[in-house]
Design a protein around this motif. Structure first.
Motif, short mmCIF file in Angstrom:
data_model
loop_
_atom_site.label_atom_id
_atom_site.label_comp_id
_atom_site.label_asym_id
_atom_site.label_seq_id
_atom_site.Cartn_x
_atom_site.Cartn_y
_atom_site.Cartn_z
N ASP A 181 0.81 -1.22 0.00
CA ASP A 181 0.00 0.00 0.00
C ASP A 181 0.84 1.27 0.00
N GLU A 182 2.17 1.13 0.00
CA GLU A 182 3.07 2.28 0.03
C GLU A 182 3.76 2.53 -1.30
N ILE A 183 3.51 1.69 -2.29
CA ILE A 183 4.24 1.78 -3.56
C ILE A 183 3.30 1.59 -4.75
N GLU A 184 3.86 1.71 -5.93
CA GLU A 184 3.09 1.52 -7.17
C GLU A 184 2.60 0.07 -7.24
N PRO A 185 1.40 -0.14 -7.81
CA PRO A 185 0.83 -1.48 -7.86
C PRO A 185 1.65 -2.51 -8.65
N ASP A 186 2.46 -2.07 -9.60
CA ASP A 186 3.22 -3.01 -10.42
C ASP A 186 4.64 -3.25 -9.90
#
Length: 193
Positions: free
Chosen positions: A65-70
């Motif tokens: 939840d702290e970074i880009e989804p990919d």
């Protein structure tokens, strides 16, 4: 570990909450750890060993939840790191497959308590090359996460026992090479000599 005299700060609570939100180890993970020679007590003491999928970036890690989804994720064991007084200080993630080790907040330089009891006949601080060996030994001593920061924190604590053999000892010796207290020559000191 905490006494009633120390209410947790907001930051400490955020660490405890994030740790508590991680997933308990699956039975297969527990069995794998036990086959590696890790005692059952090390899975729950000093704190419960949990797991999460994390993204490693150098000496830090991030949750999904702290970074880009990919972003590339890796399964890691999550350890609550406490300071010398037993207060929540940071979280560490260790991925046994890749041997990556990192912290969530960047505050902890090692896993374990460097100020804790000296466990060998020389009064040396046991330093393990990875969390695997540290867990196998029941979480006694430390594992260095951030070598540069650790070298500055540990260089004047007394003898260090490299628990990973000769190569590990050479790595630790190189880490502390060139570190010495700052010596300043002053007129008062010079005239007294």
């Amino acid at each position: 570990m905490l006494g009633a005299s120390h209410p947790l700060t907001e930051f400490e609570w955020s660490i405890v909450k994030r740790h508590s939100a991680c997933t308990p180890l699956a039975q297969l993970e527990i069995e794998w750890l036990r086959k590696q020679g890790i005692p059952s007590s090390a899975l729950a003491h000093p704190d419960l060993l949990l797991r999460a999928d994390v993204h490693f970036r150098a000496l830090r890690f991030a949750y999904p939840d702290e970074i880009e989804p990919d972003a590339e994720m890796e399964r890691a064991l999550i350890l609550l790191v406490r300071d010398a007084d037993g207060h929540p200080h940071d979280l560490a993630a260790w991925a046994p497959r890749s041997r990556r080790l990192a912290t969530w907040c960047g505050r902890a330089v090692c896993i374990g308590n460097a100020m804790g009891p000296r466990l060998n006949e020389h009064g040396a601080l046991p330093v393990y090359p990875s969390p695997l060996e540290w867990l196998q030994e029941g979480c006694d001593g430390i594992v260095i996460i951030d070598p540069v920061a650790a070298s500055h924190e540990l260089f004047d604590l007394g003898p260090i026992a490299a628990m990973g053999g000769a190569e590990h000892a050479r790595e630790l010796k190189a880490l502390f090479e060139g570190l010495a207290p700052c010596i300043i020559a002053g007129t008062v000191l010079t005239s007294a000599i």
